[in-house]
Design a protein around this motif. Structure first.
Motif, mmCIF file in Angstrom:
data_model
loop_
_atom_site.group_PDB
_atom_site.id
_atom_site.type_symbol
_atom_site.label_atom_id
_atom_site.label_comp_id
_atom_site.label_asym_id
_atom_site.label_seq_id
_atom_site.Cartn_x
_atom_site.Cartn_y
_atom_site.Cartn_z
ATOM 1 N N HIS A 523 24.258 9.261 33.930
ATOM 2 C CA HIS A 523 23.154 10.220 33.978
ATOM 3 C C HIS A 523 23.626 11.631 34.333
ATOM 4 O O HIS A 523 22.877 12.413 34.938
ATOM 5 C CB HIS A 523 22.096 9.744 34.971
ATOM 6 C CG HIS A 523 21.410 8.472 34.565
ATOM 7 N ND1 HIS A 523 20.843 8.295 33.324
ATOM 8 C CD2 HIS A 523 21.217 7.307 35.234
ATOM 9 C CE1 HIS A 523 20.318 7.086 33.245
ATOM 10 N NE2 HIS A 523 20.535 6.460 34.379
ATOM 11 N N GLY A 524 24.848 11.962 33.934
ATOM 12 C CA GLY A 524 25.360 13.313 34.110
ATOM 13 C C GLY A 524 25.445 13.695 35.572
ATOM 14 O O GLY A 524 26.085 13.011 36.377
ATOM 15 N N THR A 525 24.789 14.791 35.932
ATOM 16 C CA THR A 525 24.821 15.239 37.319
ATOM 17 C C THR A 525 24.117 14.258 38.242
ATOM 18 O O THR A 525 24.300 14.304 39.455
ATOM 19 C CB THR A 525 24.163 16.625 37.447
ATOM 20 O OG1 THR A 525 22.819 16.557 36.938
ATOM 21 C CG2 THR A 525 24.940 17.667 36.650
ATOM 22 N N GLY A 526 23.307 13.358 37.668
ATOM 23 C CA GLY A 526 22.641 12.340 38.484
ATOM 24 C C GLY A 526 23.546 11.189 38.858
ATOM 25 O O GLY A 526 23.167 10.350 39.688
ATOM 26 N N GLY A 527 24.736 11.114 38.261
ATOM 27 C CA GLY A 527 25.696 10.084 38.631
ATOM 28 C C GLY A 527 25.702 8.901 37.692
ATOM 29 O O GLY A 527 24.930 8.809 36.736
ATOM 30 N N MET A 528 26.606 7.956 37.970
ATOM 31 C CA MET A 528 26.734 6.705 37.228
ATOM 32 C C MET A 528 25.931 5.633 37.964
ATOM 33 O O MET A 528 26.048 5.468 39.175
ATOM 34 C CB MET A 528 28.196 6.286 37.129
ATOM 35 C CG MET A 528 29.089 7.260 36.394
ATOM 36 S SD MET A 528 28.797 7.261 34.605
ATOM 37 C CE MET A 528 29.368 5.621 34.180
ATOM 38 N N TRP A 529 25.131 4.884 37.187
ATOM 39 C CA TRP A 529 24.255 3.882 37.797
ATOM 40 C C TRP A 529 24.407 2.544 37.071
ATOM 41 O O TRP A 529 24.483 2.504 35.838
ATOM 42 C CB TRP A 529 22.795 4.328 37.720
ATOM 43 C CG TRP A 529 22.481 5.519 38.572
ATOM 44 C CD1 TRP A 529 22.744 6.830 38.283
ATOM 45 C CD2 TRP A 529 21.859 5.503 39.856
ATOM 46 N NE1 TRP A 529 22.309 7.638 39.301
ATOM 47 C CE2 TRP A 529 21.756 6.855 40.283
ATOM 48 C CE3 TRP A 529 21.359 4.502 40.684
ATOM 49 C CZ2 TRP A 529 21.197 7.204 41.509
ATOM 50 C CZ3 TRP A 529 20.798 4.848 41.903
ATOM 51 C CH2 TRP A 529 20.718 6.183 42.307
ATOM 52 N N ALA A 530 24.424 1.475 37.853
ATOM 53 C CA ALA A 530 24.351 0.124 37.300
ATOM 54 C C ALA A 530 22.903 -0.331 37.360
ATOM 55 O O ALA A 530 22.174 -0.013 38.320
ATOM 56 C CB ALA A 530 25.230 -0.834 38.090
ATOM 57 N N TYR A 531 22.465 -1.095 36.350
ATOM 58 C CA TYR A 531 21.081 -1.563 36.281
ATOM 59 C C TYR A 531 21.051 -3.093 36.202
ATOM 60 O O TYR A 531 21.827 -3.708 35.470
ATOM 61 C CB TYR A 531 20.379 -0.979 35.051
ATOM 62 C CG TYR A 531 20.040 0.482 35.198
ATOM 63 C CD1 TYR A 531 18.784 0.884 35.662
ATOM 64 C CD2 TYR A 531 20.968 1.466 34.899
ATOM 65 C CE1 TYR A 531 18.474 2.229 35.808
ATOM 66 C CE2 TYR A 531 20.671 2.803 35.042
ATOM 67 C CZ TYR A 531 19.419 3.182 35.496
ATOM 68 O OH TYR A 531 19.106 4.518 35.647
ATOM 69 N N TRP A 532 20.159 -3.671 36.987
ATOM 70 C CA TRP A 532 19.852 -5.100 36.923
ATOM 71 C C TRP A 532 18.439 -5.224 36.350
ATOM 72 O O TRP A 532 17.492 -4.649 36.889
ATOM 73 C CB TRP A 532 19.906 -5.737 38.304
ATOM 74 C CG TRP A 532 19.437 -7.164 38.334
ATOM 75 C CD1 TRP A 532 18.145 -7.609 38.343
ATOM 76 C CD2 TRP A 532 20.260 -8.328 38.340
ATOM 77 N NE1 TRP A 532 18.115 -8.978 38.358
ATOM 78 C CE2 TRP A 532 19.396 -9.454 38.354
ATOM 79 C CE3 TRP A 532 21.637 -8.542 38.342
ATOM 80 C CZ2 TRP A 532 19.864 -10.764 38.373
ATOM 81 C CZ3 TRP A 532 22.093 -9.849 38.364
ATOM 82 C CH2 TRP A 532 21.232 -10.939 38.372
ATOM 83 N N LEU A 533 18.281 -5.965 35.251
ATOM 84 C CA LEU A 533 17.015 -5.999 34.534
ATOM 85 C C LEU A 533 16.544 -7.438 34.376
ATOM 86 O O LEU A 533 17.183 -8.250 33.712
ATOM 87 C CB LEU A 533 17.173 -5.343 33.155
ATOM 88 C CG LEU A 533 17.831 -3.947 33.162
ATOM 89 C CD1 LEU A 533 18.081 -3.468 31.760
ATOM 90 C CD2 LEU A 533 16.984 -2.958 33.939
ATOM 91 N N GLY A 534 15.400 -7.764 35.003
ATOM 92 C CA GLY A 534 14.823 -9.099 34.878
ATOM 93 C C GLY A 534 15.573 -10.126 35.690
ATOM 94 O O GLY A 534 15.997 -9.877 36.814
ATOM 95 N N GLY A 535 15.750 -11.316 35.106
ATOM 96 C CA GLY A 535 16.384 -12.407 35.825
ATOM 97 C C GLY A 535 15.367 -13.401 36.347
ATOM 98 O O GLY A 535 14.192 -13.385 35.969
#
Length: 891
Positions: A523-535
């Motif tokens: 996300h650029g200046t917002g940083g790198m993010w990992a996402y967990w979706l559902g499960g």
């Protein structure tokens, strides 16, 4: 008034056990007579006990002369069953069939019962009142989940008339599914057609349960009176009672969220299935509870505006196009495998293949290693009985594991697989795999040497984990431990350079989950993010999602907006870039309490998205439906993205139903490029008017100069070919517009794509005709057709040659093969180009007729197209279905 079902003492001894004090989910029906002020409890019991159903009153069609919303004596009605009486039926949708709010087993949670509480003769025709026996019937169309406390309403054109042909719809919104408190589901069906299927419509903006629905009067875009379904109040899994009023717009298939339940400036949230109704020109609300859980018995009133036309919601922009079957089946149908992508190749490893007794969740594991090449649209395998063998089988049978492609200490890319359940002896066990201990062995595959080795075991054995890659390290998150629970499964990180594991302090989202999809977004200046979706948890799928800031060490997981479905596990995720914006996207999965796979796709707008109104929301994308093949529900599959497309392969579509099809969908772009010719549309133009790299798929190209139509098919619909007036390039154009005529000059605007055969195409095109100026075909040798990339004389791709795909050509040669079954023939002028058969030549199709004898000589006219056969791109000349353009001659 009818009171149906519910939870309470068994006062009617419905189970015939003489215990009238026990608490049960009831089948009882009680009807109150407002005129006689009496209750009638001697009513037929419903078939399925339960509570929390959506109730929808569906009267026969009638002419509402006094506009009070009810039929009155003297008002004409349809008498659809020709019994001389006006009927009002009560439709009950879903509902929990046990006292336990956790739900009941399929299919009772899909129950759809219809109650006729008795009828009254129409005095206009019979002159007397008549009460007849109440009765129950089942709808032939079960109601899909949610099962608990959805809201339902009948929406009909107003003023209603007996002769009105406009469709009346029964809508059902939200509700809970088993362990999932609230969902955003929205469906409808034709109220007057017993055979009508349920249709999914745009999901609600918020997940809700304990809400109510009402049909609000208003005007449509033509100023005709109509009704709009509206949803009032309710609560979600994260919040208490809501004050929102959601209004659905059928025409643009969207929701308006700009009204609230307020008195003056004060919000008055309501939940708990409160009472609501319209009397005269006002809507009234009473009962229910507020956000603190306190019962609110005050009566609220708001004036209606039946002349209002709701503002249409803004149209959504999907991130993907429609899905297509690329006609390349995975050699081994299987599910719950590991997968990894290296460049154009998608590796599928292990899994459960169901070959013992077709029960993939209770039978054999697989050792197969199979590779899909997205350039050639072909599969290779480790089992020569299933296709071309290029790979080495796994050393064990393995399922429910995770994999990733990483670079080792030497810089070589290898595939790392861990977790899952292992059948080390390859015994094709028929034991329940859930009884096997989870594995922590780390298997390493060298895709060049085709060899297997092992690395340092993962500290915590598990199966059904989530996985993502960040900075060349494999993160394994959540999963099921040997205790049989996902709760507390740690977050562990593998470094392939040092062959070591470490523990990430963030742990797993929500204390632990299994079967979630994971991806990483920049996300650029917002940083790198990992996402967990559902499960899922032990008992049910969830819609909950979370994110982790990878740019800040020791960050914690943060909840984000739920996926707009009841709950999914076995989903797959990717991050899609559109310019500088990256979107985590989720595909398919197992849905809710029903043991089947889901066909939906969504993309997520992060809090860093430039449109503040979209931040932390989900956008819907085309479902996994293939034209003429229908829904392709999919769970536990492999996924990859390559050159502007998302590919999915394998997986399952519910118990005992493995999927062998390979699908893809085009990644769309919001960018538009103005071009003057086909060559500029297909290639990025460099300095000195040189062509550069192929223009990426997904971009919208807009022609500012007319192009010439050089082929319009007679036997097929939906496409034609255009060519630049300078004869430099041509391209296929797909459109829903009316097709132009041969020789027309046209302006075209559409989205650039590539077919499974490698042919560039403009899709979803708009077309306008500017004139007519036909082109004559260019006369060329066989070798000049096609250009670089096509199979040459040796079978290898030609390294040189101009790309003239889509250009109108005339060529000649000796007929070397005629295939009457597939309706093509080959011609060769001595160039001996490869046709992926024992005979050489240009493949000629769609000429309108076939020549009589092999060995004859022919002159043919057509447009140059490619076809992938056995991994080779061969040259095809597509005729214009004009027999006059096939000439036989003697050399």
């Amino acid at each position: 008034m009818a009171v149906v079902g519910g939870i309470g003492p068994d006062v009617f001894d419905e189970d015939a056990d003489t215990d009238t004090e026990e608490i049960i989910a009831s089948k009882a029906v009680q009807v109150y007579d407002f005129f006689g002020h009496t209750w009638n409890t001697a009513r037929a019991l419903k078939a399925v006990e339960g509570w929390g159903a959506a109730l929808v009153k569906v009267p026969e069609r009638f002419t509402d002369l006094n506009m009070d919303g009810d039929w009155n004596p003297g008002e004409p009605f349809t008498d659809s069953d020709a019994n001389g009486t006006f009927e009002v039926l009560l439709h009950l949708l879903n509902g929990v069939c046990t006292v336990d709010p956790g739900g009941c087993g399929f299919p009772n949670n899909n129950a759809y019962e219809i109650y006729n509480p008795g009828r009254r003769d129409n005095p206009a025709t019979a002159g007397t009142d008549e009460t007849i026996a109440d009765s129950w019937s089942y709808s032939i169309k079960q109601s899909p989940p949610p099962e608990r406390e959805p809201a339902g309403v009948l929406v009909t054109p107003q003023p209603q008339t007996a002769a009105d042909t406009r469709t009346r719809f029964i809508y059902k919104f939200g509700g809970g599914t088993g362990g999932v408190l609230s969902t955003q589901s929205a469906i409808r069906r034709d109220a007057d057609n017993p055979s009508a299927d349920w249709q999914e419509i745009k999901t609600m903006p918020s997940p809700l349960v304990g809400h109510v629905a009402l049909a609000l009067p208003g005007k449509d875009s033509t100023n005709a009176s109509t009704q709009y379904p509206a949803v009032f109040g309710g609560q979600s899994a994260e919040t208490g009672a809501s004050d929102q009023i959601l209004v659905y717009q059928p025409e643009p298939n969207g929701w308006i969220v700009d009204s609230t339940i307020t008195v003056g400036e004060a919000a008055r949230p309501r939940a708990g299935r409160f009472a609501i109704g319209i009397m005269g020109d006002s809507v009234y609300i009473t009962g229910g509870f507020d956000p603190s859980g306190t019962v609110d018995g005050t009566m609220l009133r708001a004036a209606l505006n039946p002349g209002n036309t709701p503002v249409p919601p803004a149209p959504e922009t999907p991130l993907f196009g429609v899905w297509e079957n690329v006609q390349a089946e995975i050699p081994t149908s299987r599910t719950r495998f590991a997968y990894a992508q290296i460049g154009a190749e998608l590796y599928v490893l292990g899994g459960a293949d169901g070959h013992v007794n077709a029960q993939y969740f209770e039978d054999s594991f697989s050792d197969d290693v199979e590779v899909y090449n997205m350039n050639t649209n072909t599969w290779t395998t480790s089992d020569e009985s299933k296709g071309p063998k290029t790979e080495t089988p796994m050393p064990v049978n393995l399922s429910k594991s995770v994999g990733a492609a990483l670079q080792d200490s030497t810089g070589k890319t290898r595939i790392y697989i861990t977790g899952g359940a292992v059948d080390a002896n390859k015994n094709d066990t028929t034991d329940d795999p859930e009884d096997l201990d989870p594995s922590n062995i780390l298997y390493i595959y060298d895709p060049i040497a085709k060899t297997w080795s092992t690395g340092t075991p993962m500290p915590t054995a598990r199966r059904y984990a989530g996985v993502f890659v960040f900075e060349n390290k494999m993160h394994v998150v959540g999963g099921v431990l040997d205790t049989g629970t996902p709760e507390g499964a740690p977050h562990e990180v593998y470094d392939p350079v040092t062959d070591t594991w470490s523990t990430d302090p963030s742990g797993s989202p929500y204390g632990g989950r299994q079967g979630g999809a994971m991806t990483v977004a920049d996300h650029g200046t917002g940083g790198m993010w990992a996402y967990w979706l559902g499960g899922s948890t032990v008992s049910t799928q969830t819609a909950q999602c979370a994110r982790l800031n990878l740019s800040v060490p020791e960050s914690a997981w943060e909840p984000i907006a739920n996926i707009p479905v009841g709950g999914v596990s076995g989903t797959r995720a990717l991050t899609i870039a559109d310019g500088d914006i990256q979107y985590p996207a989720v595909f398919g999965g197992d849905f809710g309490p029903v043991a089947c796979a889901y066909d939906k796709a969504f993309h997520y707008f992060s809090e860093f998205h430039p449109d503040a109104e979209k931040q932390n929301t989900w956008g819907a994308d085309p479902p996994m439906v293939v034209e003429e093949e229908g829904t392709v529900v999919r769970s536990n599959f492999a996924i990859a993205q390559y050159q502007g497309y998302v590919y999915v392969a394998g997986g399952d579509a519910g118990p005992c139903d493995l999927v062998n099809r390979t699908l893809r969908t085009q990644i769309l772009s919001t960018g538009t490029v103005d071009v003057t010719g086909v060559g500029e549309a297909k290639y990025v133009r460099l300095a000195n008017d040189l062509r550069g790299a192929p223009r990426p798929d997904g971009v919208v190209v807009n022609f500012t100069a007319p192009q010439v139509v050089n082929l319009v098919p007679l036997s097929e619909a939906g496409f034609f070919y255009i060519e630049s007036p300078d004869r430099s390039a041509g391209i296929r154009v797909e459109t829903l517009d009316a097709l132009p005529q041969l020789g027309d000059t046209v302006l075209v605007s559409g989205r650039l794509g590539t077919t499974a055969d490698g042919e560039r195409v403009i899709r979803s095109a708009t077309v306008s005709v500017t004139g007519n100026s036909p082109l004559a075909p260019m006369k060329v040798t066989n070798a000049a057709i096609g250009g670089a990339g096509f199979a040459g004389e040796t079978g290898a791709p030609a390294a040189f040659g101009l790309d003239n795909t889509g250009v109108l050509m005339k060529t000649a040669g000796k007929i070397t093969r005629i295939d009457y079954a597939e309706d093509y023939f080959l011609i060769d002028d001595g160039s001996r180009v490869d046709a992926a058969t024992t005979a050489a030549g240009i493949k000629v199709i769609k000429t309108g007729l076939l020549p009589w004898l092999e060995g004859d000589w022919a002159i043919v006219t057509g447009v140059v197209t490619p076809q992938i056969v056995d991994g080779k791109m061969i040259r095809v000349l597509r005729g214009r279905e004009d027999p006059a353009e096939l000439e036989l001659f003697t050399p």
